[in-house]
Write a protein that holds these residues in place. Structure first.
Motif, PDB file in Angstrom:
ATOM      1  N   VAL A 190       0.832  -1.195   0.000  1.00 25.80           N
ATOM      2  CA  VAL A 190       0.000   0.000   0.000  1.00 25.80           C
ATOM      3  C   VAL A 190       0.873   1.253   0.000  1.00 25.80           C
ATOM      4  CG1 VAL A 190      -1.623   1.335   1.417  1.00 25.80           C
ATOM      5  CG2 VAL A 190      -1.980  -1.105   1.086  1.00 25.80           C
ATOM      6  N   TYR A 194       0.888   3.917  -3.017  1.00 25.41           N
ATOM      7  CA  TYR A 194       0.400   5.276  -2.822  1.00 25.41           C
ATOM      8  C   TYR A 194       1.456   6.339  -3.129  1.00 25.41           C
ATOM      9  CZ  TYR A 194      -4.273   4.121  -1.329  1.00 25.41           C
ATOM     10  OH  TYR A 194      -5.569   3.696  -1.319  1.00 25.41           O
ATOM     11  N   THR A 198       0.627   9.006  -5.880  1.00 25.66           N
ATOM     12  CA  THR A 198       0.699  10.431  -5.559  1.00 25.66           C
ATOM     13  C   THR A 198       1.552  11.175  -6.570  1.00 25.66           C
ATOM     14  OG1 THR A 198       0.387   9.970  -3.232  1.00 25.66           O
ATOM     15  CG2 THR A 198       1.344  12.092  -3.779  1.00 25.66           C
ATOM     16  N   GLY A 235      -5.820   0.744  -5.435  1.00 29.24           N
ATOM     17  CA  GLY A 235      -5.329   0.952  -4.077  1.00 29.24           C
ATOM     18  C   GLY A 235      -6.357   0.437  -3.087  1.00 29.24           C
ATOM     19  N   LYS A 332       0.081  13.453   1.951  1.00 25.37           N
ATOM     20  CA  LYS A 332      -0.937  12.607   1.345  1.00 25.37           C
ATOM     21  C   LYS A 332      -0.685  11.133   1.648  1.00 25.37           C
ATOM     22  CE  LYS A 332      -1.965  12.955  -3.241  1.00 25.37           C
ATOM     23  NZ  LYS A 332      -2.227  13.751  -4.441  1.00 25.37           N
ATOM     24  N   THR A 333       0.594  10.731   1.559  1.00 27.02           N
ATOM     25  CA  THR A 333       0.902   9.339   1.840  1.00 27.02           C
ATOM     26  C   THR A 333       0.551   9.015   3.288  1.00 27.02           C
ATOM     27  OG1 THR A 333       2.700   9.529   0.257  1.00 27.02           O
ATOM     28  CG2 THR A 333       2.705   7.589   1.657  1.00 27.02           C
ATOM     29  N   ARG A 336      -3.205   8.651   3.690  1.00 28.10           N
ATOM     30  CA  ARG A 336      -3.735   7.418   3.110  1.00 28.10           C
ATOM     31  C   ARG A 336      -3.331   6.205   3.929  1.00 28.10           C
ATOM     32  NH1 ARG A 336      -2.965   9.243  -3.194  1.00 28.10           N
ATOM     33  NH2 ARG A 336      -5.167   9.629  -3.558  1.00 28.10           N
TER      34      ARG A 336
END
Lengths: 472, 169
Positions: A190, A194, A198, A235, A332-333, A336
């Motif tokens: 994951v 991601y 991104t 994802g 963002k990572t 998520r």
């Protein structure tokens, strides 16, 4: 400053204002086509107001208003803005090259292939090089030692760390498999996925990919922009389903969600599949994806023909390429990953808990009485596969993980495992995704969609059994 | 008190939202990243002011679910201030929504975002003239780097304070 329309439109507005009391902005929105505010004006009055304007321009009032508004916007813009000539930059030239089919398609293939290689290499390294040694070494010593001191054997012992003498993926204890699957196997995949996603998002590549695949998607009644929900769904299906809101009609949304549910496996499932089937060669994993993509296209064109409703064109905006910002990438990572951990781990625990209950109740005896004929004759699967298919309603990673010991012990062969893996992806979204389905489609359409998934899963499962039976 | 961030898709509303509230949100370079609204707050004079990041919309006449949500946010609940975030590199198209929003006669501020990219592309915008043409304050900004955000915040405070005094009278 009040912004005025041309005299005919102003007259129409005034005509309505005199007949009923409604704020000017609501009248204007009604003329621009707002269904909500149109309802507030009696039809006769509205007709009387627009008749003359429409006659003058010989087009519908919505169009006249649109032109009028853009006229105003254009007038202001040319008053306040000066544009100096300048040559296209490197990023702009690159931008053009990536949407033109001749250069764009090879670039897309290159990017996607590179990303895939990067993903496999890095995620594989984290899991096999870091996570497995950690879980089998220090973590195992600590957990096994602590649990066995308090519960030397019995139900609680098995619930926490699994039956004695089993590996991390096979034990199905809450503290062994329950932690190892989400953290050791799924999290690395994951995380790497991601970060790559991104980068593609922030650079601005996704809308360009949408342009390239537009023709293909239109053949199945969708729009090129559907590539965004599809990629997000690789994802996790939950954000993928949410992103389908950009589609404009109920038909397209129903189709998109059903197709996502049927044929896009999430990263949690992919990670476990790579872990179990990967060692037999990536081609086998590729075969599963090929089957799922085949279903995507054929189900798409079928649904497009059967379902009533429109599949209109959407104009989409292609943003300029931008250099990604590290701060945004990290933020963002992190977001998520947090969402993944909070959303996944509780369900993994519930799934493993249920597996243990089923084991201790010897549920196969009971379940195989009901499902036996379908499972055995139609799908060619041993009754042990039931656990996996039951848990698959909750979480795909745990369900797929349950296949590992069956493959190891020779209870199932590779073909059978591939059949189950494909069926797990198809027959039902996981519990979290199902909840979003209900929210986005409502009960009736969700049930319709789910029925479709079950039917397709049984069909595909049977077909695979038939084909694999012929070649093996 | 309620502030609403409105604007076309992919103009940087979520970045402005993040700058004003400190709330971390998913920001990407494609239209339609925000499909549901996000809610946060900032403190003005020891009072919490709600800030809402609406999904991007080209028009107040919605054509998809995300745009519908944006129009609803504007019309369902009383709003004290609309911050219309505008992409300075696409002024004309963005002003379409601005003009629609202006009809509502709510207090409104125009955030002329991505002004750096506009400058790079040789686009020059006369801010005072734009203020005059629209009759609302205009703040040029580069939300990703934080440029102009301080001014925007000061302006918000000023407008909301003025609003409160009016309400008392």
């Amino acid at each position: 400053m009040k912004i005025e329309f041309e005299p005919e439109i102003e007259r129409a507005i005034k005509y309505i204002e005199e007949k009923i009391s409604l704020p000017r902005w609501q009248i204007i929105l009604a003329l621009e086509g707002s269904k909500e505010f149109k309802k507030k004006i009696p039809r006769k009055i509205l007709k009387g107001a627009v008749q003359e304007v429409e006659k003058d321009h010989s087009e519908p009032i919505e169009m006249i208003m649109l032109r009028a508004r853009f006229g105003q916007a254009g007038a202001i813009t040319s008053r306040v803005q000066k544009v100096h000539h300048r040559h296209p930059t490197f990023l702009e030239k690159l931008g053009d090259a990536t949407v033109k089919p001749l250069t764009g398609l090879p670039i897309a293939a290159g990017i996607l292939w590179g990303m895939f290689k990067l993903f496999i290499t890095v995620a594989g390294f984290i899991t096999d090089g870091l996570m497995v040694p950690f879980f089998e070494g220090p973590y195992d010593n600590f957990i096994r030692g602590s649990v066995e001191k308090i519960f030397p054997h019995g139900f609680v012992h098995d619930m926490l760390i699994g039956a004695p003498g089993t590996g991390y993926l096979e034990s199905f204890g809450l503290l062994t498999t329950g932690i190892f699957v989400p953290i050791g196997i799924v999290l690395p995949a994951v995380l790497v996925f991601y970060i790559i996603l991104t980068l593609l998002e922030d650079v601005g590549y996704l809308p360009r990919l949408a342009v390239l695949v537009d023709t293909v998607f239109h053949r199945i009644g969708l729009h090129g922009y559907s590539i965004v929900p599809v990629i997000l769904s690789f994802g996790c299906n939950v954000p993928g389903v949410m992103a389908a809101r950009i589609l404009t009609t109920d038909k397209q949304r129903f189709m998109m969600l059903t197709l996502l549910g049927i044929s896009i496996p999430c990263m949690a499932q992919t990670a476990v599949v790579l872990n179990i089937i990967g060692p037999f060669g990536l081609l086998w994993v590729g075969l599963i994806y090929l089957i799922l993509m085949g279903i995507f296209v054929s189900m798409g064109s079928l649904l497009n023909k059967i379902l009533k409703g429109e599949t209109p064109e959407i104009a989409i905006e292609i943003p300029p390429y931008r250099l990604p910002r590290i701060s945004n990438l990290l933020m963002k990572t992190r977001l998520r990953i947090e969402q993944f951990l909070l959303g996944a781990i509780p369900w993994v625990f519930v799934g493993i808990f249920i597996v243990n209950i089923l084991y201790s109740l010897h549920a196969t005896d009971f379940l195989s009485k009901i499902l036996g004929p379908i499972l055995g004759r139609w799908l060619g699967l041993p009754q042990e596969a039931i656990y996996s298919l039951v848990v698959g309603f909750l979480r795909k990673d745990v369900a797929t993980g349950l296949l590992a010991p069956l493959l190891d012990k020779g209870i199932m062969d590779l073909y059978q495992v591939i059949t189950v893996v494909a069926m797990l992806a198809i027959y039902f979204p996981c519990a979290a995704t199902f909840a979003v389905f209900l929210k986005e489609l409502g009960v009736k359409d969700t049930l319709k969609s789910t029925a479709l998934m079950l039917a397709v899963a049984l069909g595909v499962g049977g077909l695979l059994h038939l084909i694999f039976g012929l070649i093996s | 008190m309620r502030i609403l961030l409105m604007g076309n898709p992919n103009v940087g509303k979520s970045v402005v939202f993040n700058r004003l509230t400190g709330i971390k949100v998913i920001i990407s370079n494609y239209p339609g990243t925000t499909v549901e609204f996000l809610e946060g707050s900032m403190i003005i004079d020891n009072k919490k002011v709600k800030i809402i990041d609406a999904p991007g919309t080209y028009s107040l006449i919605p054509s998809d679910r995300a745009e519908e949500a944006a129009a609803h946010l504007l019309m369902r609940e009383p709003t004290d201030l609309v911050i219309n975030v505008v992409d300075a590199t696409n002024l004309e198209r963005n002003l379409y929504l601005t003009l629609q929003l202006k009809e509502l006669t709510l207090p409104m501020v125009l955030d002329l975002n991505m002004i750096d990219v506009a400058r790079e592309r040789g686009i020059e915008i006369d801010t005072p003239d734009l203020e005059q043409a629209l009759g609302i304050p205009v703040i040029p900004s580069v939300a990703v780097s934080g440029e102009g955000i301080k001014k925007l915040r000061e302006l918000i405070v000023k407008i909301l304070r003025g609003n409160r005094i009016e309400n008392r009278v």
